[in-house]
Motif scaffolding. Structure first.
Motif, mmCIF file in Angstrom:
data_model
loop_
_atom_site.group_PDB
_atom_site.id
_atom_site.type_symbol
_atom_site.label_atom_id
_atom_site.label_comp_id
_atom_site.label_asym_id
_atom_site.label_seq_id
_atom_site.Cartn_x
_atom_site.Cartn_y
_atom_site.Cartn_z
ATOM 1 N N THR A 6 72.632 -31.941 -92.608
ATOM 2 C CA THR A 6 71.432 -32.547 -92.508
ATOM 3 C C THR A 6 71.358 -34.102 -92.663
ATOM 4 O O THR A 6 72.188 -34.586 -93.644
ATOM 5 C CB THR A 6 70.491 -32.184 -93.554
ATOM 6 O OG1 THR A 6 70.295 -30.697 -93.527
ATOM 7 C CG2 THR A 6 69.032 -32.525 -93.921
ATOM 8 N N LEU A 11 65.805 -36.272 -94.807
ATOM 9 C CA LEU A 11 65.280 -36.077 -96.127
ATOM 10 C C LEU A 11 64.505 -36.940 -96.543
ATOM 11 O O LEU A 11 63.513 -36.751 -97.355
ATOM 12 C CB LEU A 11 66.633 -35.881 -97.084
ATOM 13 C CG LEU A 11 67.428 -34.716 -96.825
ATOM 14 C CD1 LEU A 11 68.720 -34.998 -97.800
ATOM 15 C CD2 LEU A 11 66.920 -33.537 -97.011
ATOM 16 N N ILE A 31 66.669 -27.132 -98.814
ATOM 17 C CA ILE A 31 67.084 -27.849 -99.819
ATOM 18 C C ILE A 31 67.358 -26.979 -101.111
ATOM 19 O O ILE A 31 68.027 -27.526 -101.983
ATOM 20 C CB ILE A 31 65.790 -28.942 -99.995
ATOM 21 C CG1 ILE A 31 65.901 -29.891 -99.157
ATOM 22 C CG2 ILE A 31 65.785 -29.516 -101.598
ATOM 23 C CD1 ILE A 31 64.607 -30.833 -99.014
ATOM 24 N N CYS A 37 71.548 -31.776 -100.542
ATOM 25 C CA CYS A 37 70.220 -32.010 -100.076
ATOM 26 C C CYS A 37 69.543 -32.004 -101.563
ATOM 27 O O CYS A 37 68.785 -32.942 -101.500
ATOM 28 C CB CYS A 37 69.769 -31.064 -99.117
ATOM 29 S SG CYS A 37 70.559 -31.626 -97.317
ATOM 30 N N MET A 41 67.558 -35.156 -102.745
ATOM 31 C CA MET A 41 66.011 -35.106 -103.344
ATOM 32 C C MET A 41 65.798 -35.517 -104.863
ATOM 33 O O MET A 41 64.663 -36.338 -105.021
ATOM 34 C CB MET A 41 65.424 -33.929 -102.922
ATOM 35 C CG MET A 41 65.278 -33.545 -101.580
ATOM 36 S SD MET A 41 64.531 -34.804 -100.325
ATOM 37 C CE MET A 41 62.915 -34.342 -100.869
#
Length: 70
Positions: A6, A11, A31, A37, A41
């Motif tokens: 990813t 994101l 996520i 990920c 975040m």
């Protein structure tokens, strides 16, 4: 361990609310299970919090509107 593919830009777009619907739902589920990920975040949330608190403490000059509209 499988390396996540990813992209950080994806994101960032998701965090900013630019990806929603089916793609957003898929990314949200990803996520939840992807440590990389999930951590990214968390970084976005932390960074946004810091920026928000610093921006709130800034005061514009009284004549700023006049200077802009000049």
């Amino acid at each position: 361990m499988v390396k996540c593919t990813t992209k950080e830009m994806v994101l960032s777009m998701f965090y900013d609310g630019e990806i929603n619907g089916t793609e957003g739902a898929k990314l949200k589920e990803h996520i939840k299970i992807c440590p990389n990920c999930k951590n990214k975040m968390k970084e976005y949330t932390h960074d946004t919090s810091i920026l928000d608190s610093r921006l709130k403490s800034l005061k514009a000059k009284n004549d700023l509107a006049h200077l802009i509209l000049k």
